[in-house]
Design an enzyme around this catalytic site. Structure first.
Site, PDB file in Angstrom:
ATOM      1  N   HIS A 125       0.814  -1.227   0.000  1.00  0.00           N
ATOM      2  CA  HIS A 125       0.000   0.000   0.000  1.00  0.00           C
ATOM      3  C   HIS A 125       0.842   1.270   0.000  1.00  0.00           C
ATOM      4  O   HIS A 125       0.353   2.329   0.362  1.00  0.00           O
ATOM      5  CB  HIS A 125      -0.953  -0.022   1.208  1.00  0.00           C
ATOM      6  CG  HIS A 125      -1.970  -1.128   1.128  1.00  0.00           C
ATOM      7  ND1 HIS A 125      -2.671  -1.585   2.207  1.00  0.00           N
ATOM      8  CD2 HIS A 125      -2.398  -1.862   0.067  1.00  0.00           C
ATOM      9  CE1 HIS A 125      -3.485  -2.565   1.825  1.00  0.00           C
ATOM     10  NE2 HIS A 125      -3.333  -2.754   0.537  1.00  0.00           N
ATOM     11  N   CYS A 158       1.628  20.688  -5.673  1.00  0.00           N
ATOM     12  CA  CYS A 158       2.871  20.178  -6.252  1.00  0.00           C
ATOM     13  C   CYS A 158       3.765  21.355  -6.644  1.00  0.00           C
ATOM     14  O   CYS A 158       3.304  22.278  -7.329  1.00  0.00           O
ATOM     15  CB  CYS A 158       2.544  19.335  -7.484  1.00  0.00           C
ATOM     16  SG  CYS A 158       4.007  18.828  -8.411  1.00  0.00           S
TER      17      CYS A 158
END
Ligand code: NAD
Length: 255
Positions: A125, A158
């Site tokens: 994960h 970002c």
């Protein structure tokens, strides 16, 4: 609690196995101070709404979910957590030369911190220790984003394209990386014992690795405080504290 005989049977199965694949879940890290999701003190048991923070669509579409996620990431116990006896016991197993792979659903990197070889750890994960941009895919250390949050950015975009940043983990609604899943299935197919530890075995496809191993002829050993949907498939089920049981069945301090 299980019978002492069961501890002996699990110890014996593990001692005789030439290749052991291990599947770990959040329960191996609760002794390190990181709560699980579904245990009695689990994050979701205490607050079912918290599940939305781990759901991809909610994270992508709801700025308030992202702000809450960043608040929680900054304060997360993972940043000061240290490996516990279960992580150490799996390092001992590796040093005995019989660990085929360490498949983990955990995102805390505590197996690597304990000394497990990174090439044997398969992070099903992903990891909390990096961020990923949902638009351009840029990957960066989580510490960089957390510094920005501590500096006042509530939802840092970002730095390259302005897209949404998220931890480099698999949320509900996202597919597992195909190569990661292939490595995990190969290891489940290629072991004498599949040891599932500290996982409710409720999340797929990770939980299905137990079926893969059993189908391929492995003995399944489950160590967990609570029942799992795979207990019937297991050769031995041990109920109790992982911090005591795991060192007992695989050996204690890494030598
Ligand atoms: P889960 O919360 O569904 O189940 C954890 C299980 O461990 C429970 O059945 C609980 O009873 C048992 N447990 C907890 N502490 C224990 C102990 N000390 N001794 C014995 N048993 C103990 O966790 P899961 O099956 O891993 O699946 C949930 C998802 O949660 C995974 O996708 C994982 O990525 C994520 N998660 C990870 C972390 C972490 O990285 N440490 C923490 C929380 C959630």
């Amino acid at each position: 609690m299980q019978e002492p005989d069961d501890v002996d049977r699990a110890t014996d199965l593990l001692a005789r196995a030439r290749r052991v694949s291990v599947l770990t879940g959040a329960g191996v890290s609760t002794d390190s101070g990181i709560p699980d999701f579904r245990g009695p003190q689990g994050v979701w048991t205490r607050n079912p709404e918290a599940e939305r923070l781990s759901t991809f669509q909610d994270y992508r579409d709801d700025p308030e979910i992202r702000r809450e996620s960043w608040r929680q990431r900054v304060a997360h116990p993972v940043w000061s957590a240290r490996p516990g006896p279960a992580h150490d016991a799996l390092v001992s197993l590796e040093r005995s030369g019989r660990l085929r792979a360490l498949l983990t659903q955990n995102i805390d990197e505590l197996h690597q911190a304990a000394g497990s070889a990174p090439e044997l750890v398969v992070e099903l994960h992903g990891t909390m220790h990096h961020t990923e941009c949902l638009s351009c895919g840029a990957r960066a250390p989580m510490s960089e984003a957390l510094e920005r949050v501590s500096g006042g950015e509530v939802d840092p975009p970002c730095p390259y394209c302005g897209g949404i940043l998220k931890s480099a983990t698999i949320s509900f609604g996202e597919a597992l990386d195909a190569d990661v899943l292939r490595r995990a299935r190969d290891a489940a197919m290629d072991c004498d014992v599949l040891l599932a530890v500290g996982t409710s075995l409720g999340v797929h496809p990770a939980a299905g690795l137990v079926d893969v191993a059993a189908w391929a002829g492995a003995d399944v050993v489950i160590v967990n405080a609570e029942p799992t949907p795979y207990d019937d498939v297991a050769a031995v089920v041990l109920r109790g504290g992982i911090g005591e049981l795991l060192p007992a069945i695989v050996g204690g301090t890494p030598g």
